[in-house]
Design a protein around this motif. Structure first.
Motif, PDB file in Angstrom:
ATOM      1  N   GLN A  25       0.834  -1.204   0.000  1.00 35.04           N
ATOM      2  CA  GLN A  25       0.000   0.000   0.000  1.00 35.04           C
ATOM      3  C   GLN A  25       0.867   1.252   0.000  1.00 35.04           C
ATOM      4  O   GLN A  25       1.833   1.345   0.759  1.00 35.04           O
ATOM      5  CB  GLN A  25      -0.924   0.017   1.225  1.00 35.04           C
ATOM      6  CG  GLN A  25      -1.872   1.196   1.263  1.00 35.04           C
ATOM      7  CD  GLN A  25      -2.799   1.153   2.469  1.00 35.04           C
ATOM      8  OE1 GLN A  25      -2.745   0.235   3.284  1.00 35.04           O
ATOM      9  NE2 GLN A  25      -3.656   2.153   2.594  1.00 35.04           N
ATOM     10  N   ARG A  26       0.495   2.209  -0.846  1.00 36.88           N
ATOM     11  CA  ARG A  26       1.094   3.537  -0.774  1.00 36.88           C
ATOM     12  C   ARG A  26       0.365   4.334   0.295  1.00 36.88           C
ATOM     13  O   ARG A  26      -0.836   4.167   0.485  1.00 36.88           O
ATOM     14  CB  ARG A  26       0.969   4.259  -2.113  1.00 36.88           C
ATOM     15  CG  ARG A  26       1.812   3.710  -3.232  1.00 36.88           C
ATOM     16  CD  ARG A  26       1.717   4.632  -4.443  1.00 36.88           C
ATOM     17  NE  ARG A  26       2.465   4.131  -5.581  1.00 36.88           N
ATOM     18  CZ  ARG A  26       1.918   3.457  -6.604  1.00 36.88           C
ATOM     19  NH1 ARG A  26       0.608   3.199  -6.611  1.00 36.88           N
ATOM     20  NH2 ARG A  26       2.662   3.048  -7.614  1.00 36.88           N
ATOM     21  N   GLU A  29      -3.418   5.696  -0.006  1.00 38.49           N
ATOM     22  CA  GLU A  29      -4.145   4.968  -1.049  1.00 38.49           C
ATOM     23  C   GLU A  29      -4.723   3.680  -0.490  1.00 38.49           C
ATOM     24  O   GLU A  29      -4.437   3.283   0.633  1.00 38.49           O
ATOM     25  CB  GLU A  29      -3.207   4.661  -2.228  1.00 38.49           C
ATOM     26  CG  GLU A  29      -2.729   5.899  -2.976  1.00 38.49           C
ATOM     27  CD  GLU A  29      -1.947   5.548  -4.230  1.00 38.49           C
ATOM     28  OE1 GLU A  29      -1.874   4.352  -4.596  1.00 38.49           O
ATOM     29  OE2 GLU A  29      -1.396   6.489  -4.851  1.00 38.49           O
ATOM     30  N   ILE A  62       4.408  -0.332  -6.354  1.00 44.77           N
ATOM     31  CA  ILE A  62       4.075  -0.014  -4.956  1.00 44.77           C
ATOM     32  C   ILE A  62       5.153  -0.548  -4.017  1.00 44.77           C
ATOM     33  O   ILE A  62       5.643   0.161  -3.136  1.00 44.77           O
ATOM     34  CB  ILE A  62       2.688  -0.593  -4.578  1.00 44.77           C
ATOM     35  CG1 ILE A  62       1.600   0.015  -5.454  1.00 44.77           C
ATOM     36  CG2 ILE A  62       2.399  -0.332  -3.098  1.00 44.77           C
ATOM     37  CD1 ILE A  62       0.220  -0.604  -5.256  1.00 44.77           C
ATOM     38  N   GLU A  65       8.419   1.439  -4.478  1.00 44.14           N
ATOM     39  CA  GLU A  65       8.371   2.803  -3.927  1.00 44.14           C
ATOM     40  C   GLU A  65       8.323   2.822  -2.403  1.00 44.14           C
ATOM     41  O   GLU A  65       8.982   3.651  -1.763  1.00 44.14           O
ATOM     42  CB  GLU A  65       7.145   3.544  -4.476  1.00 44.14           C
ATOM     43  CG  GLU A  65       7.240   3.899  -5.948  1.00 44.14           C
ATOM     44  CD  GLU A  65       5.915   4.403  -6.503  1.00 44.14           C
ATOM     45  OE1 GLU A  65       5.088   4.900  -5.712  1.00 44.14           O
ATOM     46  OE2 GLU A  65       5.712   4.296  -7.730  1.00 44.14           O
ATOM     47  N   THR A  66       7.539   1.927  -1.811  1.00 44.76           N
ATOM     48  CA  THR A  66       7.354   1.957  -0.353  1.00 44.76           C
ATOM     49  C   THR A  66       8.431   1.197   0.402  1.00 44.76           C
ATOM     50  O   THR A  66       8.664   1.448   1.590  1.00 44.76           O
ATOM     51  CB  THR A  66       5.987   1.361   0.036  1.00 44.76           C
ATOM     52  OG1 THR A  66       5.942  -0.019  -0.372  1.00 44.76           O
ATOM     53  CG2 THR A  66       4.851   2.126  -0.629  1.00 44.76           C
TER      54      THR A  66
END
Length: 200
Positions: A25-26, A29, A62, A65-66
């Motif tokens: 999860q971002r 979001e 996702i 990035e996270t």
């Protein structure tokens, strides 16, 4: 002796493998879940795992990035959701809502675990290796959760109660009856009998 094997083109014949849903999860979001079969333990100290995700999958960006992901082991009672999350994309719909899955908060992580799954491993990405069709994410296991009803009277996890699922070249299978345990080939007869009874 006659050779009983055919020589085939190299491929991904390693099977069976665990069927898992990886949640991510971002911040701000909706959570997402992707079904993966290419997951494995790579180190015990520190505890580390790897997952492989195709670059074009929604979850790939996702996780990259996270820097985190949560591996949710799947049981027979959530097999339909497991399959669904492997064929549908989080770009198009909320898979948690579609599968009636509950997002379970995990301290220190943006991504939730899936409450309907029996066991989860919350992981922090240590490195990403581009391999070709898939990227391999190496993760350090920072937190784990086990459903309380899976613990036996000795404080050990009773995996029989979890009814975990394996994936074998396009089909899902229950794990079935235990056939042995680590070290059973050299165990004393009384130990062998006792442990096999515990595994039934």
């Amino acid at each position: 002796m006659e050779n009983q094997f055919l020589s085939l083109k190299p491929g991904t014949l390693l099977a069976p493998v665990p069927a898992v849903m990886v949640s991510c999860q971002r911040p701000g979001e909706k959570p997402n879940a992707i079904t993966l079969a290419w997951v494995g333990t790579v180190c015990s100290e520190p505890p580390m795992v790897s997952i492989s995700i195709r670059k074009e999958r929604y979850s790939h960006a996702i996780v990259k990035e996270t820097g985190e992901f949560i591996i949710n082991l799947c049981g027979e009672d959530n097999l339909k959701a497991t399959d669904y999350c492997g064929v549908k994309s989080g770009r198009d719909e909320d898979k948690f809502a579609a599968c009636h899955m509950t997002a379970l908060p995990v301290e220190g992580f943006t991504a939730p675990a899936i409450a309907e799954c029996p066991i989860y491993l919350a992981c922090r990405v240590q490195s990403v290796q581009e391999l070709g069709s898939h990227d391999l994410f190496l993760g350090l296991i920072e937190k784990m959760g086990v459903r309380k009803d899976l613990m036996d009277e000795t404080g050990r996890i009773d995996y029989n109660r979890a009814h975990l699922v394996a994936y074998n070249h396009g089909a899902y299978y229950g794990l079935g009856e235990a056939l042995g345990f680590f070290g059973y080939s050299v165990a004393a007869p009384d130990v062998l009998e006792r442990r096999m009874k515990q595994l039934k």
